[in-house]
Design a protein around this motif. Structure first.
Motif, PDB file in Angstrom:
ATOM      1  N   ARG A   1       0.838  -1.204   0.000  1.00  0.00           N
ATOM      2  CA  ARG A   1       0.000   0.000   0.000  1.00  0.00           C
ATOM      3  C   ARG A   1       0.877   1.259   0.000  1.00  0.00           C
ATOM      4  O   ARG A   1       0.612   2.206  -0.734  1.00  0.00           O
ATOM      5  CB  ARG A   1      -0.923  -0.010   1.212  1.00  0.00           C
ATOM      6  CG  ARG A   1      -1.920   1.118   1.205  1.00  0.00           C
ATOM      7  CD  ARG A   1      -2.892   1.016   2.339  1.00  0.00           C
ATOM      8  NE  ARG A   1      -3.680  -0.198   2.159  1.00  0.00           N
ATOM      9  CZ  ARG A   1      -4.357  -0.806   3.117  1.00  0.00           C
ATOM     10  NH1 ARG A   1      -4.351  -0.329   4.331  1.00  0.00           N
ATOM     11  NH2 ARG A   1      -5.049  -1.883   2.880  1.00  0.00           N
ATOM     12  N   ALA A   2       1.942   1.255   0.788  1.00  0.00           N
ATOM     13  CA  ALA A   2       2.844   2.406   0.833  1.00  0.00           C
ATOM     14  C   ALA A   2       3.567   2.586  -0.501  1.00  0.00           C
ATOM     15  O   ALA A   2       3.736   3.705  -0.987  1.00  0.00           O
ATOM     16  CB  ALA A   2       3.856   2.241   1.966  1.00  0.00           C
ATOM     17  N   LEU A   3       3.985   1.482  -1.121  1.00  0.00           N
ATOM     18  CA  LEU A   3       4.657   1.554  -2.415  1.00  0.00           C
ATOM     19  C   LEU A   3       3.707   2.079  -3.486  1.00  0.00           C
ATOM     20  O   LEU A   3       4.083   2.924  -4.304  1.00  0.00           O
ATOM     21  CB  LEU A   3       5.190   0.178  -2.810  1.00  0.00           C
ATOM     22  CG  LEU A   3       5.938   0.097  -4.128  1.00  0.00           C
ATOM     23  CD1 LEU A   3       7.156   1.006  -4.112  1.00  0.00           C
ATOM     24  CD2 LEU A   3       6.347  -1.329  -4.422  1.00  0.00           C
ATOM     25  N   ALA A   4       2.479   1.618  -3.465  1.00  0.00           N
ATOM     26  CA  ALA A   4       1.493   2.087  -4.432  1.00  0.00           C
ATOM     27  C   ALA A   4       1.230   3.586  -4.259  1.00  0.00           C
ATOM     28  O   ALA A   4       1.123   4.334  -5.230  1.00  0.00           O
ATOM     29  CB  ALA A   4       0.195   1.298  -4.291  1.00  0.00           C
ATOM     30  N   ALA A   5       1.156   4.036  -3.023  1.00  0.00           N
ATOM     31  CA  ALA A   5       0.936   5.464  -2.761  1.00  0.00           C
ATOM     32  C   ALA A   5       2.124   6.288  -3.234  1.00  0.00           C
ATOM     33  O   ALA A   5       1.955   7.361  -3.813  1.00  0.00           O
ATOM     34  CB  ALA A   5       0.684   5.687  -1.278  1.00  0.00           C
ATOM     35  N   ALA A   6       3.344   5.785  -2.998  1.00  0.00           N
ATOM     36  CA  ALA A   6       4.540   6.515  -3.437  1.00  0.00           C
ATOM     37  C   ALA A   6       4.589   6.606  -4.955  1.00  0.00           C
ATOM     38  O   ALA A   6       4.933   7.654  -5.513  1.00  0.00           O
ATOM     39  CB  ALA A   6       5.795   5.822  -2.911  1.00  0.00           C
ATOM     40  N   LEU A   7       4.249   5.532  -5.649  1.00  0.00           N
ATOM     41  CA  LEU A   7       4.230   5.555  -7.112  1.00  0.00           C
ATOM     42  C   LEU A   7       3.163   6.511  -7.640  1.00  0.00           C
ATOM     43  O   LEU A   7       3.378   7.192  -8.634  1.00  0.00           O
ATOM     44  CB  LEU A   7       4.018   4.149  -7.661  1.00  0.00           C
ATOM     45  CG  LEU A   7       5.193   3.199  -7.503  1.00  0.00           C
ATOM     46  CD1 LEU A   7       4.807   1.801  -7.963  1.00  0.00           C
ATOM     47  CD2 LEU A   7       6.406   3.695  -8.249  1.00  0.00           C
ATOM     48  N   LEU A   8       2.040   6.549  -6.971  1.00  0.00           N
ATOM     49  CA  LEU A   8       0.977   7.468  -7.376  1.00  0.00           C
ATOM     50  C   LEU A   8       1.441   8.920  -7.230  1.00  0.00           C
ATOM     51  O   LEU A   8       1.259   9.728  -8.138  1.00  0.00           O
ATOM     52  CB  LEU A   8      -0.281   7.231  -6.543  1.00  0.00           C
ATOM     53  CG  LEU A   8      -1.455   8.163  -6.842  1.00  0.00           C
ATOM     54  CD1 LEU A   8      -1.958   7.928  -8.253  1.00  0.00           C
ATOM     55  CD2 LEU A   8      -2.557   7.966  -5.833  1.00  0.00           C
ATOM     56  N   VAL A   9       2.071   9.238  -6.109  1.00  0.00           N
ATOM     57  CA  VAL A   9       2.573  10.598  -5.895  1.00  0.00           C
ATOM     58  C   VAL A   9       3.626  10.934  -6.934  1.00  0.00           C
ATOM     59  O   VAL A   9       3.632  12.017  -7.513  1.00  0.00           O
ATOM     60  CB  VAL A   9       3.141  10.749  -4.465  1.00  0.00           C
ATOM     61  CG1 VAL A   9       3.916  12.047  -4.318  1.00  0.00           C
ATOM     62  CG2 VAL A   9       2.011  10.692  -3.456  1.00  0.00           C
ATOM     63  N   LEU A  10       4.517   9.993  -7.214  1.00  0.00           N
ATOM     64  CA  LEU A  10       5.558  10.211  -8.204  1.00  0.00           C
ATOM     65  C   LEU A  10       4.954  10.470  -9.580  1.00  0.00           C
ATOM     66  O   LEU A  10       5.345  11.401 -10.276  1.00  0.00           O
ATOM     67  CB  LEU A  10       6.488   8.994  -8.268  1.00  0.00           C
ATOM     68  CG  LEU A  10       7.640   9.090  -9.252  1.00  0.00           C
ATOM     69  CD1 LEU A  10       8.635  10.136  -8.786  1.00  0.00           C
ATOM     70  CD2 LEU A  10       8.313   7.749  -9.403  1.00  0.00           C
ATOM     71  N   GLY A  11       3.985   9.677  -9.970  1.00  0.00           N
ATOM     72  CA  GLY A  11       3.366   9.832 -11.276  1.00  0.00           C
ATOM     73  C   GLY A  11       2.531  11.087 -11.421  1.00  0.00           C
ATOM     74  O   GLY A  11       2.512  11.711 -12.475  1.00  0.00           O
ATOM     75  N   VAL A  12       1.852  11.468 -10.351  1.00  0.00           N
ATOM     76  CA  VAL A  12       0.948  12.619 -10.427  1.00  0.00           C
ATOM     77  C   VAL A  12       1.692  13.948 -10.337  1.00  0.00           C
ATOM     78  O   VAL A  12       1.374  14.891 -11.048  1.00  0.00           O
ATOM     79  CB  VAL A  12      -0.117  12.517  -9.308  1.00  0.00           C
ATOM     80  CG1 VAL A  12      -0.925  13.802  -9.202  1.00  0.00           C
ATOM     81  CG2 VAL A  12      -1.030  11.345  -9.571  1.00  0.00           C
TER      82      VAL A  12
END
Length: 82
Positions: free
Chosen positions: A6-17
């Protein structure tokens, strides 16, 4: 979902957005056409000393003739095996 995932998915989302559009905003993309009609996109970034090239072309088993199924697979095998 596991906390690490969940933390990795959130970090990737922040990076992409947030990060990717900010970096892409200053990059100019030019479409160039060769004398033979080949179209390409030219993206120059002089902050890095590396040249990369990505090519895409139509191919694969969906272009095999009906009477020669497996032609693309055989060709790919010969290219990798010599």
């Amino acid at each position: 979902m596991r906390p690490v995932v969940r933390a990795l998915a959130a970090a990737l989302l922040v990076l992409g957005v947030f990060v990717a559009p900010a970096q892409a905003a200053g990059i100019k993309i030019q479409e160039v056409v060769s004398p033979g009609g080949i179209r390409a996109w030219l993206v120059e970034d002089h902050s890095r000393t590396i040249i990369t090239m990505k090519t895409l072309f139509r191919g694969g088993s969906h272009l095999d003739p009906d009477d020669k199924a497996g032609l693309a697979a055989a060709t790919a095998w010969m290219l990798t095996e010599g």
